[in-house]
Write an enzyme that holds these catalytic residues in place. Structure first.
Site, PDB file in Angstrom:
ATOM      1  N   CYS D  41       0.716  -1.163  -0.087  1.00 16.16           N
ATOM      2  CA  CYS D  41       0.034   0.085  -0.044  1.00 16.16           C
ATOM      3  C   CYS D  41       0.980   1.245   0.029  1.00 16.16           C
ATOM      4  O   CYS D  41       0.336   2.389  -0.229  1.00 16.16           O
ATOM      5  CB  CYS D  41      -0.867   0.025   1.380  1.00 16.16           C
ATOM      6  SG  CYS D  41      -0.094  -0.078   2.743  1.00 16.16           S
ATOM      7  N   ASP D  43       2.532   2.598   2.428  1.00 19.90           N
ATOM      8  CA  ASP D  43       2.588   3.451   3.644  1.00 19.90           C
ATOM      9  C   ASP D  43       3.966   3.172   4.396  1.00 19.90           C
ATOM     10  O   ASP D  43       4.675   2.433   4.142  1.00 19.90           O
ATOM     11  CB  ASP D  43       1.674   2.869   4.677  1.00 19.90           C
ATOM     12  CG  ASP D  43       0.087   3.237   4.371  1.00 19.90           C
ATOM     13  OD1 ASP D  43      -0.060   3.782   3.474  1.00 19.90           O
ATOM     14  OD2 ASP D  43      -0.647   2.733   5.158  1.00 19.90           O
ATOM     15  N   CYS D  66      -2.578   6.067   5.402  1.00 17.58           N
ATOM     16  CA  CYS D  66      -3.980   6.526   5.618  1.00 17.58           C
ATOM     17  C   CYS D  66      -4.278   6.856   7.174  1.00 17.58           C
ATOM     18  O   CYS D  66      -3.503   6.363   7.782  1.00 17.58           O
ATOM     19  CB  CYS D  66      -4.786   5.250   5.127  1.00 17.58           C
ATOM     20  SG  CYS D  66      -4.667   3.713   5.975  1.00 17.58           S
ATOM     21  N   CYS D 110      -2.354  -2.092   8.435  1.00 15.90           N
ATOM     22  CA  CYS D 110      -1.933  -1.046   9.184  1.00 15.90           C
ATOM     23  C   CYS D 110      -1.338  -1.114  10.578  1.00 15.90           C
ATOM     24  O   CYS D 110      -0.488  -0.731  11.003  1.00 15.90           O
ATOM     25  CB  CYS D 110      -2.773   0.046   9.203  1.00 15.90           C
ATOM     26  SG  CYS D 110      -3.586   0.681   7.620  1.00 15.90           S
TER      27      CYS D 110
END
Ligand code: PLP
Ligand code: PLP
Lengths: 142, 428, 428, 142
Positions: D41, D43, D66, D110
């Protein structure tokens, strides 16, 4: 329903001939009778004719079929009355369609059936009165 | 135009319940978000979809709202079930079993799959339109991947023995799908008791809006999608969801479930009155399908009147304010006689005189009496116009409903005169 | 919650115009018939569908209302066009040409067809997202049966040279389809001038309701159906029509056509103000796609902010009442960066910070100023939280938008630290 | 919008940690720093630790990612403060998920990233202070 428009499957002319068919019935001592059916849709139409002096004096129908079949036979008998055999043999379903102000595409075959019933009745007459056609043919080739 | 209107075509359409419409209203102009959006407008409508899923699950006793999938209508739900399950099980086999009296959306989906290498067996139904579960069992091969049998027949209201078929399917480990479009809202549905792995229906049959269909499917029904694109409906059905219709459909489902006992009681009473009245007052009229009772949807009245054709009846009924469907059902533009009526062995000519009435919660007893009266009148009118009625009176042809043993059958007669026509056209 | 709401996600959803909603209203509870029914209720709604067909034809300058086909939405219309034309031309060939930046509903339909033996070529786009018609010409083989190029890109608003591609397609006798879902109502469409044989769009993008899509197709686009069943839409799309939505969509189309000059002028003014404001007030922010003008949809503003990620921006904007979409567009649940942004060569890290704003007729100039102000504030907040911003300040990594020639690229840095993670996970 | 409910993508706890992150920033003379990224993603998360007497005295984060990535790092730093290295090495992403009252399935990664950033920071510390782990291991096998 809130609006006042009348929604009908066919146009006003067709609806009128369906609701108030002209010439519905049989002619007792008919000179020619034709009964035909459409294999595809199952409709059956019967037309009887009164013929005098080579002219169609009267025409009646009975129909087992949908609204446009009934309207087509009603209109066909209206149109054919007064015609000579010669003219009547040239009758085409398109006259019915036009006189009715149009039919939906899937219903055109109903007018064809009316033409066929009429022609079957004429054939029946001719079979019994072969001289009529000879006369008509001579007239045609004149 | 007639002074009175009696709407008897509830399988084609129902008015949206005012309570349902009220619930939908805000979703057009105010709560107008797209459920895929991450901001407040999107999230707000996501909540609304979740609630609708619960309401639909409640109607059919699904285990979880996650088993509810939204489509655009009954037809799409049926296409998705049939094609989606077939494609998903392609490696296991290619054989599908259906009842011969399925709705066109099933039959045509199957016809499409045949072109892609699938095959199918159609299980016959009896004179009442009901199939025998043993015939389903016997049709199973080691290539069978799907059994699809509708719950209630759209033409004649027969209720199929779904739970028994479900047992067979589960026993054999074959996915079992039922099209409940003609039953949902009018006949109790319990997907768990019925043993179905998938089931379709559409709220516009029970006072919900058009534009939404539902496919229930549990874990055992593997499904690939047929409309591709975004990841809506967990990737099973792409495209922006029809939020207002889903919200309205959900409430309609909740109301249908809550009011079902009263609705059934009401329409069943009307059904009996209508069937009895017609049978008594209109000669040579036959009720198609099972008698009132446990094997017939309480909202369906299917009949066939002899010696006359269906469309004329429909038009004259409409003229008198009575709205019905003719044998072709949803498929009004096709000239063919309903395959359901052929399947129950109804004489072809009789099938042509067929009319389908579907009752609703707002019909009344006096409506039924008016319909019987009107029907008697128009049947008489059409018979005076029919050459067949004449010939029956003259003893040339016989009745199939009440044979007198004289004359040939209508069908023989029709074949004879149609033969005449075919001769003509070939000589042209 | 914020005191002010600025809705800037009009490609995801628009509120139904009150005039449109008024027109739809009677079709739920009163004029509720099924267009397939032969009685007054059915016939009445048939009239309504015909009128809507004319209104849709008017919007795109179609020759005849009969070229308008109703589906459940843009996605279904795209599926029908792609699969329907492909299947119908299966005997002629199996090759399809598309732009690489099509919407997922096109890409996934193509992916599905690949499994069925079709192949495809993707034509590249330039840095502004626009393809070169010559590349389309060069991609044509003697097996090519369909060219599909969207009109306006859903992510970055680029307008494709449709008329030129149309000329090539017509010259070669290949069916040409364009997805106009992101343009209809906002950019003038003339199907005849564009030379398309089929074109799709959905009224819920221009103040019409959800639940209806439109596929225009002329005689040259042979099409087989993908949802099978009854003979609705002349056998091209089975299933009960969503009458209220079609009626509403029709009026929305008429209004969009009539009010288009004003709507375009209005949003174009806002677009310029917003783009200029953002470029001036927010450092290290890039506008994606073509500049304001003839090559860009007047309603689209696509941007990428460096050193921060998109979702956080979206959430903070939402907190301040500003509703936008992030790079994933309709496909919010997927983690992947938009393939459109990759196609225009946008740096991966930059693409992660992408935001799509789509303007509508009710947005105001002061809304734009508020958005610029808010955006500047939240970008600053998120940058203080970002390790990348730090490392940029320290000269460890460089900017792609305004390179200083010191430090490695963000992407290199990200690869390095992600590498660290991959090491870890393999040793676990 | 007419109703007054606040619609947010995440639950209140997550939103709170996203809007008002705890321990955001860097520690100037950190004893351990970890920076990790998620290839899928994109991140990136950086956690720095202040460690004294085998205990985490302070933890700070910076995150590029995010809403749930930011909330996860905020929560992870909150949770870890005051723990021993030994305990901290057993830290699992599930603690973050639970403390946040749940994360959407697609966002669980996450919390995993937060765990990894923390462990990377601890590894960094351990590399510089190998004696710390020996101490911890002896403690563990005791
Ligand atoms: C270009 C484009 N095509 C197709 C679609 C899908 O349309 P729908 O959401 O109506 O299914 C979208 C959605 O935004 C789009 O932007
Ligand atoms: C049994 C059955 N299945 C499917 C359908 C099709 O449903 P829809 O019209 O919602 O597409 C119908 C329509 O009457 C039906 O009766």
């Amino acid at each position: 329903m809130s609006d006042t428009k009348e929604y009908t499957l066919y146009n006003d002319k067709v609806m009128d001939h369906f609701m108030n068919p002209r010439n519905m019935g049989d002619i007792q001592d008919a000179d020619g009778v034709g009964e035909v059916g459409a294999a595809a849709c199952g409709d059956i139409m019967k037309i009887s004719l009164k013929i005098q002096d080579g002219k169609i004096q009267d025409a009646r129908f009975k129909t087992f079929g949908c609204g446009s079949a009934i309207a087509s036979s009603s209109m066909a008998t209206e149109l054919i009355k007064g015609r000579t055999i010669e003219d009547a043999l040239k009758f085409s379903n398109q006259e019915v369609v036009d006189a009715l102000g149009g039919l939906p595409p899937v219903k055109i075959h109903c007018s064809v059936l009316a033409e066929e019933a009429l022609k079957a009745a004429l054939e029946d007459y001719v079979k019994k009165h072969p001289e009529a056609v000879e006369h008509a043919e001579t007239a045609a080739t004149k | 135009m007639a002074s009175r209107t009696v709407f008897l075509d509830h399988l084609s359409a129902t008015p949206v319940d005012p309570r349902v419409f009220d619930a939908m209203k805000p979703y057009f102009t105010e709560v107008f978000g797209n459920p895929s959006s991450l901001h407040r407008y999107g999230l707000q409508v996501r909540d609304a979809l979740s609630k609708a899923r619960e309401q639909f699950a409640f109607l059919i006793n699904a285990e979880s709202p996650e088993e509810i999938l939204f489509t655009s209508g009954g037809t799409e739900a049926n296409n998705l079930a049939i094609k989606g399950i077939a494609y998903a099980n392609q490696r296991k086999g290619n054989h599908i079993i259906i009842a011969e009296t399925e709705h066109p959306s099933i039959l045509e989906s199957i016809a499409f799959l045949e072109k892609q290498g699938f095959t199918h067996s159609k299980v016959r139904v009896d004179k009442l339109g009901i199939l025998n579960p043993d015939d389903v069992r016997n049709a199973i091969t080691d290539k069978t991947i799907l059994i699809a049998v509708h719950h209630v027949n759209h033409d004649i209201g027969s209720i199929q023995p779904i739970a028994e078929i479900g047992k067979i399917a589960n026993e054999k480990g074959i996915a079992f799908f039922s099209d409940a479009t003609a039953s949902a809202g009018w006949v109790p549905i319990d997907v768990r008791a019925m043993g179905v792995n998938a089931l379709s229906f559409a709220p516009h049959r029970f006072y919900g809006p058009k534009g939404v269909g539902v496919l229930y499917r549990n874990r055992k029904a593997r499904l690939v999608s047929i409309i591709h694109g975004g990841v809506q409906e967990n990737g099973r059905r792409a495209g922006t969801e029809n939020v207002p219709a889903i919200v309205g459909g959900g409430l309609a489902a909740e109301l249908a479930r809550k009011e079902m006992p009263q609705r059934i009681e009401h329409v069943q009473k009307l059904q009996k009155r209508l069937m009895d009245g017609l049978s008594t007052k209109v000669p040579y009229l036959k009720i198609n399908g099972p008698p009132c009772g446990p094997h017939r949807s309480p909202s369906n009245v299917s009949l066939a009147t002899e010696f006359i054709e269906g469309e004329g009846q429909l038009l004259l009924l409409d003229h008198h304010g009575v709205c019905v469907a003719s044998g072709g059902s949803c498929v009004s533009k096709s000239l063919k006689v309903s395959h359901v009526l052929s399947a129950i062995g109804l004489d072809h000519a009789l099938a042509q005189g067929s009319i389908i009435m579907t009752l609703g919660k707002d019909n009344t007893e006096s409506d039924m009496d008016y319909v019987v009266e009107t029907m008697a009148k128009i049947v008489e009118k059409l018979r005076t116009m029919s050459p067949m009625w004449d010939e029956f009176q003259q003893g040339k042809i016989d009745s199939t409903i009440a044979p007198r043993g004289i004359g040939k059958s209508f069908t023989e007669h029709a074949a004879a005169v149609s033969g005449h026509r075919e001769e003509r056209s070939t000589t042209r």
